[in-house]
Structures are given as C-alpha cells and as structure tokens.
Design an enzyme around this catalytic site. Sequence first.
Site, PDB file in Angstrom:
ATOM      1  N   LYS A 194     -11.064  -6.303  -7.255  1.00  0.00           N
ATOM      2  CA  LYS A 194      -9.618  -5.856  -7.935  1.00  0.00           C
ATOM      3  C   LYS A 194      -9.523  -6.752  -8.869  1.00  0.00           C
ATOM      4  CE  LYS A 194      -5.377  -4.441  -5.769  1.00  0.00           C
ATOM      5  NZ  LYS A 194      -4.420  -4.946  -4.488  1.00  0.00           N
TER       6      LYS A 194
HETATM    7  O1  G3P Z   1      -1.130  -4.355  -3.182  1.00  0.00           O
HETATM    8  C1  G3P Z   1      -0.408  -4.158  -4.289  1.00  0.00           C
HETATM    9  C2  G3P Z   1       0.903  -3.358  -3.968  1.00  0.00           C
HETATM   10  O2  G3P Z   1       0.837  -2.314  -2.924  1.00  0.00           O
HETATM   11  C3  G3P Z   1       1.907  -4.385  -3.751  1.00  0.00           C
HETATM   12  O3  G3P Z   1       3.008  -3.897  -3.093  1.00  0.00           O
HETATM   13  O4  G3P Z   1       5.373  -3.948  -2.106  1.00  0.00           O
HETATM   14  O5  G3P Z   1       4.346  -6.005  -2.878  1.00  0.00           O
HETATM   15  O6  G3P Z   1       5.122  -4.143  -4.541  1.00  0.00           O
HETATM   16  P1  G3P Z   1       4.469  -4.591  -3.254  1.00  0.00           P
END
Ligand code: G3P
Length: 216
Positions: free
Chosen positions: A83
């Site tokens: 990533k």
């Molecule tokens: O891993 C990337 C993403 O899904 C993170 O989500 O909820 O931390 O914005 P969030």
Amino acid sequence: MKFFLDTANLDQIRAARDLGVLDGVTTNPSLVAKEGREFRPLITEICSIVPGPVSAEVVSVTADEMMKEARELATLAPNVVVKLPTIPEGVKALKRCVDEQIKVNMTLIFQPAQALIVAKVGATFCSPFLGRLDDICHDGMALIHEIRQIYDNYAFDCQVLAASLRHPLHVVEAAKAGADVGTMPYDVFRKLLDHPLTTIGLERFLADWKKLDPKR
Ligand code: G3P
C-alpha cells in the site's frame, strides 16, 4: 463485490474467514499500531490465514525509501499487496513497483484525478476513502461513481476498493455504485447479516417447533 476486512486483528480475521465470504484484508499503520505487535510477522500471519490479497502499507515518504519497504514487504508472502500513499513520491514508487511486478494498492484517494493517475500507472487497487469525505461534508459515494465511470470509459483494470466504510449502508451503496471491493471494520462486516425480523422469525419458528408433539 469482494469483501475485505479492514483490520490487523487476527481474531477478527479468523472469525470473518470462518463465515466463508472473506476475500482479503487491508491494514494501515494505525490499525497495525493498535495490535501492539511487530509489523512484518503480523502481516505474515495474516497472509497465512487469508488466501486473498493482504495490503501492507509503507511508512516512508520518498520513492527510494518506499521501494526499499515495498521490496521487503513483497517477500513476506505471495499474497502481499503493497500500500502506497497517493502523493507524487508514491506515484513514482508505484511505477517502479509495476515494473518489478509488485502489486500495489494506492491509498488515501479523495478525488477522481488521483484515481485516474494511479490507474494509468498500473495500480492493482485504488482506495477512495468514503467515510472520511462524508466526515467533512463531501459526498464520499459520489467519488466511487465518478471513479467507476472513468475506469469503465477507458477499460482500466485497476480495482476500485471502497475504503473507510463505516456502516452497512455504505457497503450496499458502494456495491450499487460498482465498487470491485469493499473493505470494512469487523463490526460493519458482522452487521451485514443482521436484521431484527430474521432474529424474531427464527425465534418464532423454533418456539412453534417445540410445540410439536414429539411422537408425531
Ligand atoms: O484502511 C483505510 C480506511 O478504510 C480507514 O477507514 O474509518 O479510519 O476512515 P477510517
């Protein structure tokens, strides 16, 4: 739509895998930090539980440093996907990864032009963050629709990985918008199967069954 779990927690990953619909896992530095374990052995263990793609994120900000990390991460298991952040140095590193046949998930995508660029360079996955756009009063789902349209216009094979999904409706709307993958926390994944009428209906069926004369 493929279902990925957005976590580095082994118990959650095993539980989702046992449901039989887990296609992959995404992690990020924040999720890994929560587990309090060494990064590389943790990723190796996740890769042994999940047969599908497992995203592991670099923490460098220059292309050269990213490449060092990417090459190392790619040796951990055949299903590791590196990533990279969608910044100019990340795009440079993406090009080098593509040349070296390292699969890449480009993360922190918040506008369609970023998605267009990473697809042109050859990313395997592009990760738009829906929830974080919603958080600042932008329409996260509209971004998925825009990226889908662009990728279809040019037949890009980069997969749209809808990320930052916060609730089941995000998952359903992302599927309707044509996202190839939805990555979600375990509690969202678990809620996808919940409905009060299912619970009540089953209770009634079982209660009625108990009333049957066992001799019949
Ligand atoms: O891993 C990337 C993403 O899904 C993170 O989500 O909820 O931390 O914005 P969030």
